[in-house]
Design an enzyme around this catalytic site. Sequence first.
Site, PDB file in Angstrom:
ATOM      1  N   GLU A   1       1.655  -4.393  28.617  1.00 48.38           N
ATOM      2  CA  GLU A   1       1.479  -3.635  30.035  1.00 48.38           C
ATOM      3  C   GLU A   1       2.539  -4.187  30.999  1.00 48.38           C
ATOM      4  OE1 GLU A   1      -2.704  -4.662  31.168  1.00 48.38           O
ATOM      5  OE2 GLU A   1      -3.412  -3.469  29.621  1.00 48.38           O
TER       6      GLU A   1
ATOM      7  N   GLU B   1       0.189   0.195  18.808  1.00 48.92           N
ATOM      8  CA  GLU B   1       0.825   0.919  17.809  1.00 48.92           C
ATOM      9  C   GLU B   1       2.385   1.401  18.052  1.00 48.92           C
ATOM     10  OE1 GLU B   1      -1.972   1.325  19.608  1.00 48.92           O
ATOM     11  OE2 GLU B   1      -3.374   2.593  18.597  1.00 48.92           O
TER      12      GLU B   1
HETATM   13 ZN   LIG Z   1      -1.874   4.085  22.315  1.00 51.92          ZN
END
Ligand SMILES: [Zn+2]
Length: 137
Positions: free
Chosen positions: A47, A58
Amino acid sequence: MEKATVLELLQKARAVRENAYAPYSKFRVGAALLTSDGKIFTGCNVENLAYGSATCAERTGICKAVSEGSRHFTACMITSDLEDWIYPCGNCRQTLAEFGDLTLILTKNEGEETKIMKLSEIHGGSFATMNNLLNKE
Ligand SMILES: [Zn+2]
């Protein structure tokens, strides 16, 4: 897919989930991508204070794999802190679709239960069709 492979992907996805940088959402995700030649690349969410600069697990895994020379994937295992199934977000569905109709292996936060499906089942009519043609080697 062999159960041993699924369990290895699960172990690696859960391990990398521990590295998630998620100070804002407190929502940790881990992914493990299996390549056609048997390599496994992992990724966690990273983040950022500027929320739009965050990267999902992913896509972290995809970027690691592609930057290391792998771009033929067969499966993507995803795990998170959710007590329910974790699905890839829209951005990740599109990113994964760039590399074909992968097998998704979804999990819950604990246990070995999995839900297995093709990416096209949740990302039909993908924009990736032309890209897949361009990427054929
Ligand atoms: Zn995602």
